[in-house]
Design an enzyme around this catalytic site. Structure first.
Site, mmCIF file in Angstrom:
data_model
loop_
_atom_site.group_PDB
_atom_site.id
_atom_site.type_symbol
_atom_site.label_atom_id
_atom_site.label_comp_id
_atom_site.label_asym_id
_atom_site.label_seq_id
_atom_site.Cartn_x
_atom_site.Cartn_y
_atom_site.Cartn_z
ATOM 1 N N LYS A 43 0.673 -1.399 -0.309
ATOM 2 C CA LYS A 43 -0.308 -0.037 0.020
ATOM 3 C C LYS A 43 0.583 1.475 0.153
ATOM 4 C CE LYS A 43 -3.660 1.452 2.230
ATOM 5 N NZ LYS A 43 -4.862 1.493 3.501
ATOM 6 N N SER B 271 -9.740 2.502 2.727
ATOM 7 C CA SER B 271 -9.011 2.790 1.934
ATOM 8 C C SER B 271 -8.116 1.576 0.877
ATOM 9 C CB SER B 271 -8.111 3.814 2.661
ATOM 10 O OG SER B 271 -6.985 3.035 3.788
ATOM 11 N N SER C 241 -10.122 -0.438 7.027
ATOM 12 C CA SER C 241 -9.515 0.241 5.734
ATOM 13 C C SER C 241 -8.443 -1.134 5.145
ATOM 14 C CB SER C 241 -8.470 0.641 6.064
ATOM 15 O OG SER C 241 -9.260 2.175 5.904
#
Length: 538
Positions: A99, A174, A198
């Site tokens: 990420k 997210s 997330s």
């Protein structure tokens, strides 16, 4: 050695991470073959880096040269044999995505924000150091909501990520980029971060496994902070066992992180392979079912509970009476920490600088920088948090929210005196259409209603696929006491294996066809089978 004429790239990318690792150790495939197959898949289905077009757009940066170099190094070590080969980590040579909130040397780290566009970190996050030491080729950096603020990956400054199950829908957030990369066979493993869901919520809506470890079990050093008392790094995978193996790799005490737990997290993969449910006490959270949850989500949840009962688990209902206040408390605590953590991004200390035409004072430079560098959702949360921390309102808002947090922690403590793990739907809804909730922040925030409590309490949680509702994945969440990650993995793996028996195929093998975005796929790179028949239609 079996080459790709016997095991096609299409078949190769659809193995689990542990299956890939086993074939690598057996010499049936090479890491270069495996890594190249995933890079080809990315080229085929991910679309342009600017997020325009019909691709999935899971990646913000693809790390081709370094990934292949690491893969070649692993192959050379294995070919040479001896002690060095024996000392390789079991996952060595299996590719991974990271990420883009986690800093990495040699690749941009942007947090999906114009504020950090093009920034190159001079150091690696601790979790990246562990990944590099274990010699997992890093495929690239995945998209996210800007600074991890969002539930749909539509707040990225560099374009939306799309859900591989339906390219007109969101992959959650997210961490939608990491979840979409795994769901679309672009990576077998990925790292995400979970502040209020997330990792788990994108897992639920993309049909992947997403785990949030106990707070402090995995180092946060080198992870761009959103809300420091809530953030946690965790694995994104296709199976529970893969998640357990990855968490074992990245966990452990880190003196660079003051919140890091002193004891290691061992036995997670062993627990995931246990699969025994007899005598396990599972509690249904009364406050996390019913109103606000889609009919199909509840149907899959009830079916999963019945599967657990039939397998010998002791299932009962428990109450956590203060969970109804969790969303409100979270959206005061989190923005307050955001306003503090993001204060340094001002164009003077950190971040890309914007100078007003004709120059200006330091204050004017800061104002212009933050106005241009931050997106609307980031600005919204900074303003909310600054207000909650302001003189005259601190006790009424932030202080009260912290008291609610304590009550939620007590609710969980009382519940875990009665049961070993708790269960609920992960997300109240399946993947929603792109743009549907962008103009309604409250509706967007409600997507995290079932995942937020775990972050407030610091306990571990995992989402596993439980079938489909109207053709879209549904996730089931298991929660365990702090440091009870092994029990969480045991319960999740037990449900996963029994659902797989009922379906006759793993859920991750049922992902839809991506032919619409992969017509120019390189030779040997195919599409996921369109056999999504798990669960019922509602």
């Amino acid at each position: 050695m079996t080459d790709l004429t016997e095991l096609s790239a299409n078949e190769l990318i659809k193995l689990t991470a542990l299956q890939m690792a086993e074939r690598l150790r057996a010499g049936e495939i090479t890491s270069v073959q495996l890594t190249q197959a995933h890079l080809d898949r990315i080229a085929a289905v991910d679309g342009p880096a600017d997020g325009q077009g019909t691709g999935v757009h899971a990646f913000l940066h693809v790390n081709t040269e370094e990934a292949l170099a690491v893969a070649a190094e692993v192959d050379a070590i294995r070919a040479a044999g001896g002690t060095a080969a024996q000392d390789l980590h079991p996952l060595a040579g299996v590719p991974i995505a990271v990420k883009d909130l986690i800093v990495t040397i040699g690749q941009p780290t942007t947090a999906a924000s114009k504020m950090l566009e093009g920034w190159m970190s001079p150091y690696d996050a601790t979790v990246v150091e562990k990944i590099r030491a274990a010699k997992l080729p890093i495929l690239g950096k995945t998209n996210l909501d800007e600074f991890a603020m969002g539930s749909s990956t539509e707040h990225s400054a560099f374009g939306d990520t799309r859900n591989p199950w339906d390219l007109d829908r969101t992959p959650g957030g997210s961490g939608g980029g990491s979840a979409a990369a795994v769901a679309a066979y672009m990576a077998p493993l990925a790292l995400g971060t979970d502040t209020g869901g997330s990792i788990r919520q994108p897992g639920a809506v993309t049909g992947t496994v997403g785990a949030k470890p106990t707070y402090g079990a995995v180092s946060r050093y080198g992870v761009i902070a959103m809300a420091s008392s809530l953030d946690q790094v965790g694995p994104v995978t296709r199976t529970v066992s893969d998640a357990a193996a990855l968490q074992e790799l990245i966990s452990g005490h880190d003196p660079k992180d003051s919140t890091s737990l002193p004891e290691p997290m061992d036995g997670l993969l062993e627990a995931a392979r246990n699969g025994e449910l007899a005598g396990l006490r599972i509690g249904i959270i009364a406050e996390l079912e019913g109103e606000g949850f889609q009919e199909g989500v509840l149907a899959r949840f009830q079916e999963s509970v019945q599967v657990l009962k039939d397998a010998g688990a002791e299932v009962s209902e428990v109450s956590c009476p203060h969970l109804g206040y969790a969303l409100g408390a979270y959206y005061l605590i989190m923005p307050s920490e955001v306003s503090s953590n993001l204060a340094k991004f001002d164009g003077v200390r950190f971040g890309n600088r914007v100078v007003p035409e004709g120059g200006g004072t330091i204050e004017q430079v800061m104002g212009a920088t933050r106005a241009a560098g931050f997106g609307d959702e980031v600005k919204r949360r900074i303003i909310l948090g600054t207000y909650a921390l302001s003189a005259g309102y601190y006790d009424a808002y932030y202080g009260s929210a912290q008291k609610v947090r304590t009550l939620i922690q007590r609710d969980f403590a009382a519940a875990f005196e009665q049961v070993d793990v708790l269960i609920s739907p992960t997300s109240p809804v399946t993947a929603f259409p792109l743009g549907e909730k962008l103009d309604d922040p409250v509706a967007m925030y409600n997507n995290d209603i079932a995942t937020i409590p775990a972050n407030l309490a610091g306990i571990p949680g995992i989402s596993v696929p439980a079938g489909l509702s109207e053709g879209l994945p549904v996730g089931i969440q298991f929660l365990a006491p702090a440091r009870g990650d092994a029990t969480m993995y045991r319960a999740a793996a037990a449900l996963e294996s029994r659902l797989e028996e009922a379906w006759g195929t793993p859920f991750w093998a049922q992902a839809p066809d991506l032919a619409a975005v992969s017509e120019a796929a390189p030779a040997g790179v195919g599409n996921a089978p369109a056999t999504a028949t798990a669960g019922g239609e509602n």
